[in-house]
Design a protein around this motif. Structure first.
Motif, PDB file in Angstrom:
ATOM      1  N   SER A 197       0.857  -1.178   0.000  1.00  0.00           N
ATOM      2  CA  SER A 197       0.000   0.000   0.000  1.00  0.00           C
ATOM      3  C   SER A 197       0.891   1.226   0.000  1.00  0.00           C
ATOM      4  N   GLY A 198       0.326   2.363  -0.365  1.00  0.00           N
ATOM      5  CA  GLY A 198       1.130   3.574  -0.405  1.00  0.00           C
ATOM      6  C   GLY A 198       1.937   3.647  -1.701  1.00  0.00           C
ATOM      7  N   THR A 199       3.238   3.395  -1.613  1.00  0.00           N
ATOM      8  CA  THR A 199       4.097   3.478  -2.796  1.00  0.00           C
ATOM      9  C   THR A 199       4.752   2.160  -3.183  1.00  0.00           C
ATOM     10  N   ASP A 200       4.747   1.172  -2.312  1.00  0.00           N
ATOM     11  CA  ASP A 200       5.486  -0.066  -2.566  1.00  0.00           C
ATOM     12  C   ASP A 200       4.557  -1.279  -2.581  1.00  0.00           C
ATOM     13  N   PHE A 201       4.685  -2.057  -3.660  1.00  0.00           N
ATOM     14  CA  PHE A 201       3.804  -3.183  -3.887  1.00  0.00           C
ATOM     15  C   PHE A 201       4.596  -4.388  -4.366  1.00  0.00           C
ATOM     16  N   THR A 202       4.015  -5.568  -4.125  1.00  0.00           N
ATOM     17  CA  THR A 202       4.674  -6.816  -4.499  1.00  0.00           C
ATOM     18  C   THR A 202       3.677  -7.782  -5.102  1.00  0.00           C
ATOM     19  N   LEU A 203       4.098  -8.443  -6.177  1.00  0.00           N
ATOM     20  CA  LEU A 203       3.381  -9.586  -6.724  1.00  0.00           C
ATOM     21  C   LEU A 203       4.237 -10.814  -6.463  1.00  0.00           C
ATOM     22  N   THR A 204       3.634 -11.828  -5.859  1.00  0.00           N
ATOM     23  CA  THR A 204       4.354 -13.060  -5.544  1.00  0.00           C
ATOM     24  C   THR A 204       3.684 -14.244  -6.223  1.00  0.00           C
ATOM     25  N   ILE A 205       4.498 -15.075  -6.838  1.00  0.00           N
ATOM     26  CA  ILE A 205       4.051 -16.369  -7.349  1.00  0.00           C
ATOM     27  C   ILE A 205       4.703 -17.411  -6.442  1.00  0.00           C
ATOM     28  N   SER A 206       3.905 -18.132  -5.700  1.00  0.00           N
ATOM     29  CA  SER A 206       4.457 -18.977  -4.629  1.00  0.00           C
ATOM     30  C   SER A 206       5.218 -20.186  -5.172  1.00  0.00           C
ATOM     31  N   SER A 207       4.764 -20.742  -6.274  1.00  0.00           N
ATOM     32  CA  SER A 207       5.423 -21.893  -6.877  1.00  0.00           C
ATOM     33  C   SER A 207       5.219 -21.801  -8.383  1.00  0.00           C
ATOM     34  N   LEU A 208       6.246 -21.350  -9.068  1.00  0.00           N
ATOM     35  CA  LEU A 208       6.135 -21.030 -10.489  1.00  0.00           C
ATOM     36  C   LEU A 208       5.769 -22.265 -11.309  1.00  0.00           C
ATOM     37  N   GLN A 209       4.778 -22.116 -12.155  1.00  0.00           N
ATOM     38  CA  GLN A 209       4.331 -23.195 -13.034  1.00  0.00           C
ATOM     39  C   GLN A 209       4.708 -22.895 -14.482  1.00  0.00           C
ATOM     40  N   PRO A 210       4.763 -23.906 -15.340  1.00  0.00           N
ATOM     41  CA  PRO A 210       5.175 -23.668 -16.738  1.00  0.00           C
ATOM     42  C   PRO A 210       4.335 -22.604 -17.439  1.00  0.00           C
ATOM     43  N   GLU A 211       3.056 -22.537 -17.106  1.00  0.00           N
ATOM     44  CA  GLU A 211       2.180 -21.572 -17.777  1.00  0.00           C
ATOM     45  C   GLU A 211       2.348 -20.142 -17.245  1.00  0.00           C
ATOM     46  N   ASP A 212       3.199 -19.965 -16.238  1.00  0.00           N
ATOM     47  CA  ASP A 212       3.387 -18.632 -15.644  1.00  0.00           C
ATOM     48  C   ASP A 212       4.497 -17.839 -16.314  1.00  0.00           C
ATOM     49  N   PHE A 213       5.211 -18.448 -17.246  1.00  0.00           N
ATOM     50  CA  PHE A 213       6.266 -17.710 -17.935  1.00  0.00           C
ATOM     51  C   PHE A 213       5.598 -16.715 -18.884  1.00  0.00           C
ATOM     52  N   ALA A 214       5.804 -15.440 -18.579  1.00  0.00           N
ATOM     53  CA  ALA A 214       5.061 -14.363 -19.227  1.00  0.00           C
ATOM     54  C   ALA A 214       5.661 -13.040 -18.780  1.00  0.00           C
ATOM     55  N   THR A 215       5.044 -11.952 -19.231  1.00  0.00           N
ATOM     56  CA  THR A 215       5.427 -10.620 -18.763  1.00  0.00           C
ATOM     57  C   THR A 215       4.341 -10.102 -17.839  1.00  0.00           C
ATOM     58  N   TYR A 216       4.756  -9.491 -16.738  1.00  0.00           N
ATOM     59  CA  TYR A 216       3.833  -9.004 -15.725  1.00  0.00           C
ATOM     60  C   TYR A 216       3.936  -7.485 -15.619  1.00  0.00           C
ATOM     61  N   TYR A 217       2.771  -6.845 -15.489  1.00  0.00           N
ATOM     62  CA  TYR A 217       2.699  -5.394 -15.396  1.00  0.00           C
ATOM     63  C   TYR A 217       1.906  -4.973 -14.165  1.00  0.00           C
ATOM     64  N   CYS A 218       2.401  -3.944 -13.492  1.00  0.00           N
ATOM     65  CA  CYS A 218       1.563  -3.281 -12.500  1.00  0.00           C
ATOM     66  C   CYS A 218       0.919  -2.065 -13.160  1.00  0.00           C
ATOM     67  N   GLN A 219      -0.150  -1.577 -12.555  1.00  0.00           N
ATOM     68  CA  GLN A 219      -0.901  -0.454 -13.142  1.00  0.00           C
ATOM     69  C   GLN A 219      -1.611   0.298 -12.029  1.00  0.00           C
ATOM     70  N   GLN A 220      -1.470   1.618 -12.006  1.00  0.00           N
ATOM     71  CA  GLN A 220      -2.156   2.416 -10.991  1.00  0.00           C
ATOM     72  C   GLN A 220      -3.383   3.067 -11.579  1.00  0.00           C
ATOM     73  N   SER A 221      -4.424   3.175 -10.744  1.00  0.00           N
ATOM     74  CA  SER A 221      -5.641   3.856 -11.166  1.00  0.00           C
ATOM     75  C   SER A 221      -6.018   4.941 -10.151  1.00  0.00           C
ATOM     76  N   TYR A 222      -5.027   5.443  -9.417  1.00  0.00           N
ATOM     77  CA  TYR A 222      -5.289   6.493  -8.422  1.00  0.00           C
ATOM     78  C   TYR A 222      -5.544   7.821  -9.115  1.00  0.00           C
ATOM     79  N   ASN A 223      -4.746   8.097 -10.127  1.00  0.00           N
ATOM     80  CA  ASN A 223      -4.890   9.321 -10.911  1.00  0.00           C
ATOM     81  C   ASN A 223      -4.647   8.987 -12.369  1.00  0.00           C
ATOM     82  N   LEU A 224      -5.692   9.019 -13.162  1.00  0.00           N
ATOM     83  CA  LEU A 224      -5.645   8.515 -14.538  1.00  0.00           C
ATOM     84  C   LEU A 224      -5.114   7.074 -14.502  1.00  0.00           C
ATOM     85  N   VAL A 225      -4.284   6.712 -15.474  1.00  0.00           N
ATOM     86  CA  VAL A 225      -3.772   5.337 -15.550  1.00  0.00           C
ATOM     87  C   VAL A 225      -2.309   5.354 -15.962  1.00  0.00           C
ATOM     88  N   THR A 226      -1.495   4.589 -15.253  1.00  0.00           N
ATOM     89  CA  THR A 226      -0.102   4.407 -15.662  1.00  0.00           C
ATOM     90  C   THR A 226       0.268   2.951 -15.446  1.00  0.00           C
TER      91      THR A 226
END
Lengths: 123, 106
Positions: free
Chosen positions: B67-96
């Protein structure tokens, strides 16, 4: 199940206007409290938000693109559209339309996306 | 404008590994933070919304925190189908969006 489908020319000449349409099915574009958005991904780069139009018709745009972008809605056809003027090679990208949903207690997020359409800017 | 900075930009991991991706906002966005997964040739898919809420149908090995400014995405046990690109996105003010993190096979 809500579905979105982008359509439009795959090739646009430099300095011309890129025009895309997103057709929504499975829900009325004028119902609910949603923003209907455009996002793009240039090859080898990350996602870039272009802008959005609210159900009621108000719009917001990415400040870096604002001077060249117009998003509009046609509720009779359940479609919304993107016009990007004065394009250059830097505008070559995969373009996605998406629904931006949320409530007063749930922050807005993109829950449904179109499959994307590749637009190349080249003479 | 709110800037979103993801790290690392890429990582190599093995099936079964625990993977953590971080996202930092240039100002407080409370919990207006979402995570997406994108595979080649596919549209992005929502994984986590409101920083920590799992989207319906997403496996429970995915989790989000912060919360605030620092965030984490965790994958607890990586699976073959999880190989991909991951994006975070804020919706507090417009979108980035963040710049993305490509998860590759080690």
């Amino acid at each position: 199940q809500v579905q979105l489908q982008e359509s439009g020319p795959g090739l646009v000449k430099p300095s011309q206007t890129l025009s895309l349409t997103c057709t929504v099915s499975g829900d009325s574009i004028s119902s609910g409290s949603y923003y209907w958005s455009w996002i793009r991904r240039p090859a080898g780069k990350g996602l870039q938000w272009i802008g959005r139009i609210y159900t009621g018709g108000s719009t917001d745009y990415n400040p870096s693109l604002k001077s060249r972008v117009t998003i509009s809605v046609d509720t009779s056809k359940n479609q919304f559209s993107l016009n990007l003027r004065s394009v250059t090679a830097a505008d070559t990208a995969m373009y996605y339309c998406a629904r931006f949903a949320g409530t007063v207690v749930t922050p807005f997020h993109f829950d449904y996306w179109g499959q994307g359409t590749l637009v190349t800017v080249s003479s | 404008d709110i800037q979103m900075t993801q790290s690392p930009s890429s990582l190599s991991a093995s099936v079964g590994d625990r993977v953590t991706i971080t996202c930092r906002a240039s100002q407080s966005i409370t919990t207006y933070l979402n995570w997406y997964q994108q595979k080649p040739g596919r549209a992005p898919k929502l994984l986590i919304y409101a920083a920590s809420s799992l989207q319906s149908g997403v496996p429970s090995r995915f989790s989000g925190s912060g919360s605030g400014t620092d965030f984490t995405l965790t994958i607890s046990s990586l699976q073959p189908e999880d190989f991909a690109t991951y994006y975070c996105q804020q919706s507090y003010n417009l979108v980035t969006f963040g710049g993305g993190t490509k998860v590759e096979i080690k």
